[in-house]
Structures are given as C-alpha cells and as structure tokens.
Design an enzyme around this catalytic site. Sequence first.
Site, PDB file in Angstrom:
ATOM      1  N   GLY A 176       0.859  -1.180   0.000  1.00  0.00           N
ATOM      2  CA  GLY A 176       0.000   0.000   0.000  1.00  0.00           C
ATOM      3  C   GLY A 176       0.897   1.232   0.000  1.00  0.00           C
ATOM      4  CG  ASP A 177      -0.674   4.931  -0.542  1.00  0.00           C
ATOM      5  OD1 ASP A 177      -0.160   4.900  -1.674  1.00  0.00           O
ATOM      6  OD2 ASP A 177      -1.894   5.062  -0.356  1.00  0.00           O
ATOM      7  CD  GLU A 182       7.960   1.634   6.997  1.00  0.00           C
ATOM      8  OE1 GLU A 182       9.075   1.086   6.890  1.00  0.00           O
ATOM      9  OE2 GLU A 182       6.979   1.085   7.526  1.00  0.00           O
ATOM     10  NE  ARG A 275      -5.895  -3.345  10.290  1.00  0.00           N
ATOM     11  CZ  ARG A 275      -5.638  -2.927   9.064  1.00  0.00           C
ATOM     12  NH1 ARG A 275      -6.083  -3.577   8.029  1.00  0.00           N
ATOM     13  NH2 ARG A 275      -4.933  -1.838   8.867  1.00  0.00           N
ATOM     14  CD  GLU A 442       1.280   3.721   9.651  1.00  0.00           C
ATOM     15  OE1 GLU A 442       1.179   3.489  10.877  1.00  0.00           O
ATOM     16  OE2 GLU A 442       1.044   2.877   8.769  1.00  0.00           O
TER      17      GLU A 442
END
Length: 481
Positions: A176-177, A182, A275, A442
């Site tokens: 994903g992004d 990171e 989730r 995040e």
Amino acid sequence: MGHKEAGSSPVLSDRVRINGVVTPVTLTAEGKLRWREYCLSIKKEVLGFLIKGSKIKIRAVKENGGGISCGGNTGATVRRRSFSFEPLTEDSLRLWSQKLQEFIDSLGRPKRLFVFVNPYGGKKSASKIFIDSVKPLLDDAHIDYTVQETKYQLHAKEVAKSLDILRYDGVVCVSGDGILVEVVNGLLEREDWDSAIKMPLGVIPAGTGNGMAKSLLDAVGQSCTASNATLAIIRGHKQSLDVATVSQGQNRFFSVLMLAWGLIADIDIESEKYRWMGSARIDYYAIQRIFRLRRYNGCIKFVAAPGYETFGEPIDVEGETIDDVKSNFVQHKGYCGPTFHMKDFNRKIEGPFVSIWLHNVPWGGEDALAAPDAKFSDGYLDLVVIKDCPKLTLLSLMTELNKGGHVRSPYVLYFKVKAFVLEPGSRLDDPSKEGIIDVDGEVLARGKGTYKSDQKTLMTYNKLHIRVDQGLATVFSPTIP
C-alpha cells in the site's frame, strides 16, 4: 496495423524467417517493428528480447480491449506476448541484436531495481502479486532486481537509510502507501539526502490504501492494477513529486500523501477495530461516526496559494505570537525542510471543525478522490475543510468521495495552500477528549481519551507546522498512451 507512417524512416530493413516463411521486417527510427500485418512499438509494447540459437525472441505486452484503456476501472488488461523471427545470416542476427538493444538503451529504462514487498499489508497478498504480476514482466524486460520482504513496521525506512543507492536505478514498493512513505522518510534522513531523494520510486498497488498508485495511473486513464504499475516502472518515465515536511519542535515527518484530523482521521484509524470486516469496515464505521458526529475546537493558519487569498479570515499579525520555524534541526544530519516565517501566514480559519484534510495527490485510496485538483508537483497542498454539515448531507457527501463530488458542496471549503499550521483542540461535546492526527495512513499524534491513546506516537497532540517542497522526490509514472 502495418500502415506506413509519415516520416518513419527505416533504421534496418531485412528479410527474415518467421514460422518458416521468409518475410520482410523493418525497424523504424521511431522504434516501430513491422512485419506482415504486425506493428510493435518498442517504447510501449516491447519489454526486451533474447537470442536463442539463431532466433530473436521478443517479449512484449499487448492490451486487450483494442489496446485503448477506458478511463475509470474498466481499463484494458495487459497480456504478455512473445514474437520470434530468424535472421538469415549470422551478420544479420548480430545487426538486429545491436539495433534493438541500442533503441531500448536510448529509452533510459531502469536496469537494476531494489524491490520492497510488504507481506503483511492489506489482504496480505503482496507476495503473490509480486510473483504473479510483477516478476514475470521484470524478467521479460531483463531487469536485475533485489527483493526485500519487510518484516516489521519501519523496516523499509531502516533499509532505505543505509541502501547503496549507486547500485540501483530505482526503488519499488509492492505494498500500500505505507512502504513508500517509509522509504521517503529513510532517504531524507540520510546525510546524502539531496542525492538519495533523486532515486526514482515506483509504487505497485498491493495494500489497503493505494492512493499514490491510483493517482499516478488514473492521471493517464489507466486502471489501478499491478501490471499497469509495473509497466510504468519498466518504461522508466519519471516525474517530480512534492514532499511535505510536518514538524513539531525537533520532530519531523515527511509526507507524500495526506494529513487528516477530525472525521476522516477518526474513520481511518478507529475503524481498525473492525478489521475482520475487510474493506467494508470503513463504510460501516463512517456511518457510525456521522450519526454520532464529533466536532473539534481548534484553528488552522495558512499561506494561501495565489488565487485562493479570499478563503478564511485575514490574520491580525499584531495579535499573533510569531514562532518562526527555522531549519536548524541541530541533531539531524538529513533534510530539514524549507524554512518559513509566521509573518508570511496571511489567513486563518477558527473552529470548531468536523474535518480537516490536507492532500498532496488526488486520490486518498482507490475509491476516495479526495482532492480532484491536486497536482504531483505544483508546490501546493490541497486543503478540504468541513466546519459544519447536516448529518444526512454529510452522509451523501461521503458517497460522492469516489468521484470527487464532495468538493462542490456549499459545506466544503476546497483550496490550495503553500504552508499550513494546525492547532488542534478538544471535542466540542466532551472537552476532556481530544482527537487523532493521521498522516499518510499512520497515527502521528493521539489526544486524550482517543482510541489506543496510551500508545506512543512521534508527535504530541499540539500545534503542527506543515510546509511543502516542490518536486523534491521523483516517481516512476505512466505516460499518456
């Protein structure tokens, strides 16, 4: 197919054997390979070739659906194809090999890639996506690659900080992004950040949020698939990408996607408790959050982009405390971000707010066209502000997200800023509770009484400064067909 184009001068014309039949073949200066009814574009369709005995085998891709990709998610699918022909002499074989290689080399395609695969992201399918969709295309294109599976959070950042960048022509993130973010943070924390951040970055969608891949592919009307993203990397076309620096005191975070506070951040982060529902968790929790709507006290201040100076109220500089943010991060050896002065800030909007959403690229995820006017390297961030909104209207706004219609609502302010200060406050309905600040998916900061508020975060729930550096990073991007 096979028609003669104006000005397509032949580089090489020869008779070769195809399926046992001697046939004329032409390679034009524009990189078109023609024989019989076929015409192959080396730029768009040829990945690579190899010599097998006396034959030249060409690895290519052809798009199903007439070769035209149709706007949204219905774009053409990509099929791998193989073509082979046999030059009639060894000299001819050598000449064909030389001319084909020269043309491919002239395109500036990457030869060596470092590939991150995040086996834990999204539906945990990144390893399978790499093996099924990415690896075969890289192999066909004769690209050398080193694969690194990420083992824990921030693993990719650690690797990027010490990676020997001279060995590679690009870094690719099959995820994903999160892994892309990171990598950007790792490269910018290096002592040689100014050369490291020029490393082209590739994104192959394999996670929950694929906002960057979707933004890049949708910009040229291609569907957000791993094979389309891989082809964009192989072809080696690049473009600049703005990077935003989020800072609080000595702490910095480099963002390439978005910052959210209020409704959008709450839905994104708090829905994690569901989730097990898969992607439906977002819609399910969004409905809960809208019907039990929170509003947050606070204030935003910004440097409006040209043409947007009428948004918000003018700042009374006399009454403001000037807190310049300088690039003197003493203990940091990496990139410090652009300096700005509070006296440059010309506008502000006071809360309470339902939602603040700051975006660098158009798509926040594959089904959220958060900022339809966002550009990859215009030097501005797109700001979406909702101060108040009736619940049913807000619900219909959320359903407009997949096509960007929400920004046309009278309840939504949508404009561009060069720099931004967020002063987050407590909830209007319960001043003992605060909110969550979400950057690139995040949690950057958690206030009092929030979901998992005991967990440590990089920054505190307090004033944040965000400024953007135009075109600092480089990404592989698809060209317009």
